[in-house]
Design a protein around this motif. Structure first.
Motif, mmCIF file in Angstrom:
data_model
loop_
_atom_site.group_PDB
_atom_site.id
_atom_site.type_symbol
_atom_site.label_atom_id
_atom_site.label_comp_id
_atom_site.label_asym_id
_atom_site.label_seq_id
_atom_site.Cartn_x
_atom_site.Cartn_y
_atom_site.Cartn_z
ATOM 1 N N GLY A 11 0.667 -1.123 0.032
ATOM 2 C CA GLY A 11 -0.085 0.045 -0.027
ATOM 3 C C GLY A 11 0.729 1.249 0.019
ATOM 4 O O GLY A 11 2.042 1.097 -0.411
ATOM 5 N N PRO A 12 0.191 2.460 0.407
ATOM 6 C CA PRO A 12 0.677 3.635 0.321
ATOM 7 C C PRO A 12 2.110 3.787 0.805
ATOM 8 O O PRO A 12 2.406 3.299 2.003
ATOM 9 C CB PRO A 12 -0.276 4.509 1.107
ATOM 10 N N ASN A 13 3.128 4.443 0.448
ATOM 11 C CA ASN A 13 4.427 4.870 0.676
ATOM 12 C C ASN A 13 5.388 3.766 0.624
ATOM 13 O O ASN A 13 6.676 3.944 0.709
ATOM 14 C CB ASN A 13 4.440 5.672 2.001
ATOM 15 N N LEU A 14 5.076 2.577 0.447
ATOM 16 C CA LEU A 14 5.842 1.485 0.440
ATOM 17 C C LEU A 14 6.652 1.374 -1.021
ATOM 18 O O LEU A 14 7.855 0.688 -1.138
ATOM 19 C CB LEU A 14 5.198 0.208 0.677
ATOM 20 N N ASN A 15 6.309 2.156 -1.937
ATOM 21 C CA ASN A 15 7.296 2.417 -3.221
ATOM 22 C C ASN A 15 8.385 3.224 -2.883
ATOM 23 O O ASN A 15 9.575 3.218 -3.600
ATOM 24 C CB ASN A 15 6.488 3.181 -4.149
ATOM 25 N N VAL B 112 -0.200 -9.295 2.480
ATOM 26 C CA VAL B 112 -0.879 -8.082 2.194
ATOM 27 C C VAL B 112 -0.087 -6.872 3.387
ATOM 28 O O VAL B 112 0.025 -7.248 4.636
ATOM 29 C CB VAL B 112 -2.336 -7.842 2.511
ATOM 30 N N ASN B 113 0.806 -6.085 3.050
ATOM 31 C CA ASN B 113 1.297 -4.717 3.684
ATOM 32 C C ASN B 113 0.610 -3.650 3.447
ATOM 33 O O ASN B 113 0.759 -2.990 2.135
ATOM 34 C CB ASN B 113 2.877 -4.665 3.652
ATOM 35 N N ALA B 114 -0.563 -3.366 3.949
ATOM 36 C CA ALA B 114 -1.628 -2.105 3.381
ATOM 37 C C ALA B 114 -0.897 -0.834 3.940
ATOM 38 O O ALA B 114 -1.715 0.068 3.671
ATOM 39 C CB ALA B 114 -2.760 -2.626 3.987
ATOM 40 N N GLY B 115 0.442 -0.676 4.436
ATOM 41 C CA GLY B 115 1.009 0.398 5.009
ATOM 42 C C GLY B 115 -0.011 1.130 5.985
ATOM 43 O O GLY B 115 -0.640 0.424 6.661
ATOM 44 N N ALA B 116 -0.336 2.355 5.973
ATOM 45 C CA ALA B 116 -1.013 3.133 7.070
ATOM 46 C C ALA B 116 -2.793 2.806 6.632
ATOM 47 O O ALA B 116 -3.475 3.070 7.733
ATOM 48 C CB ALA B 116 -0.825 4.578 6.987
ATOM 49 N N THR C 203 -3.811 -0.122 6.698
ATOM 50 C CA THR C 203 -3.960 -1.127 7.538
ATOM 51 C C THR C 203 -4.813 -0.491 8.825
ATOM 52 O O THR C 203 -5.605 -1.443 9.263
ATOM 53 C CB THR C 203 -2.775 -1.549 8.364
ATOM 54 N N HIS C 204 -4.652 0.501 9.325
ATOM 55 C CA HIS C 204 -5.163 1.207 10.492
ATOM 56 C C HIS C 204 -6.592 1.896 10.356
ATOM 57 O O HIS C 204 -7.163 2.140 11.490
ATOM 58 C CB HIS C 204 -4.054 1.925 11.196
ATOM 59 N N THR C 205 -7.044 2.073 8.848
ATOM 60 C CA THR C 205 -8.291 2.795 8.841
ATOM 61 C C THR C 205 -9.202 2.313 7.781
ATOM 62 O O THR C 205 -10.339 2.494 7.530
ATOM 63 C CB THR C 205 -7.671 4.046 7.863
ATOM 64 N N VAL D 284 1.328 -8.388 6.750
ATOM 65 C CA VAL D 284 2.907 -8.241 7.088
ATOM 66 C C VAL D 284 3.165 -6.942 7.148
ATOM 67 O O VAL D 284 2.716 -5.728 6.448
ATOM 68 C CB VAL D 284 3.965 -8.837 5.963
ATOM 69 N N HIS D 285 3.862 -6.293 8.329
ATOM 70 C CA HIS D 285 4.590 -5.264 8.654
ATOM 71 C C HIS D 285 6.007 -5.170 8.851
ATOM 72 O O HIS D 285 6.459 -6.060 9.526
ATOM 73 C CB HIS D 285 3.925 -4.348 9.677
ATOM 74 N N LEU D 286 6.912 -4.568 8.098
ATOM 75 C CA LEU D 286 8.296 -4.405 8.310
ATOM 76 C C LEU D 286 8.747 -4.236 9.826
ATOM 77 O O LEU D 286 9.295 -4.644 10.287
ATOM 78 C CB LEU D 286 8.937 -3.324 7.213
ATOM 79 N N SER D 287 7.787 -3.096 10.328
ATOM 80 C CA SER D 287 8.262 -2.623 11.727
ATOM 81 C C SER D 287 7.408 -3.276 12.704
ATOM 82 O O SER D 287 6.416 -3.660 12.359
ATOM 83 C CB SER D 287 8.204 -0.969 11.617
HETATM 84 C C1 DQA Z 1 3.706 -0.510 8.039
HETATM 85 C C2 DQA Z 1 3.513 0.181 9.062
HETATM 86 C C3 DQA Z 1 2.571 0.994 9.112
HETATM 87 O O1 DQA Z 1 2.013 1.802 10.232
HETATM 88 C C4 DQA Z 1 3.001 2.224 8.282
HETATM 89 O O2 DQA Z 1 2.084 3.424 7.638
HETATM 90 C C5 DQA Z 1 3.551 1.492 6.769
HETATM 91 C C6 DQA Z 1 4.529 0.616 6.867
HETATM 92 C C7 DQA Z 1 5.204 -1.500 8.251
HETATM 93 O O3 DQA Z 1 5.622 -2.086 7.152
HETATM 94 O O4 DQA Z 1 5.756 -1.404 9.261
HETATM 95 O O5 DQA Z 1 3.442 2.445 5.795
HETATM 96 O O6 DQA Z 1 3.040 -1.259 7.023
#
Ligand code: DQA
Length: 147
Positions: A9-13, A75-79, A81-83, A101-104
């Protein structure tokens, strides 16, 4: 050949340049290559898709739902995920196993990151293991598909 959907998802590019302390130094292309290599060891191919747009991610899930050879999704949906209840609903409709999956280590960060609205649509959630978490996700999905 059967395949997995790998959805980002968003910003993971921006991986590789974005906040390496949380997300590591691998680029998205390098991460995808790694996931493909792991899937190949199981005889499975990977369809990777990244978008900064919620609707485009939902379209990708719906296309995968129409693919009889797609056995599940990472699926790593980035933010989102939370909304995103819309992503949750698309994953439920997908009807195949999904691993979040989340990297962090999201559960150790800001309180809002500890909430995942897509979690009920997933068979497992893996966080804080960087790229290794994706290898585990591949293995979990292949096992869930009984392969
Ligand atoms: C993330 C964690 C999210 O909270 C964040 O918005 C991301 C990346 C992670 O991979 O740790 O964009 O999904």
């Amino acid at each position: 050949m059967t395949r997995l959907l790998l959805l980002h998802g968003p910003n993971l590019n921006r991986l590789g340049r974005r906040d390496p302390a949380h997300y590591g130094t691998l680029t998205l292309a390098e991460l995808e290559a790694r996931v493909r290599a792991r899937a190949r060891t199981h005889g499975v191919e990977v369809h990777a898709f990244q978008s900064n747009c919620e609707g485009a991610l939902i379209d990708a899930i719906q296309r995968a739902a129409d693919d009889p050879d797609c056995l599940g999704a990472i699926v790593n949906a980035g933010a989102l995920t939370h909304t995103s209840y819309a992503l949750h609903d698309a994953l439920v409709d997908f009807g195949r196993p999904v691993v979040e999956v989340h990297l962090s280590a999201v559960s150790e960060r800001e309180p809002w990151r500890r909430v995942s609205v897509i979690r009920p649509a997933c068979i497992a959630a893996i966080e804080g293991r960087g790229a290794d978490g994706y290898d585990e996700a591949v293995d979990r999905l292949v096992a869930a598909a009984g392969r």
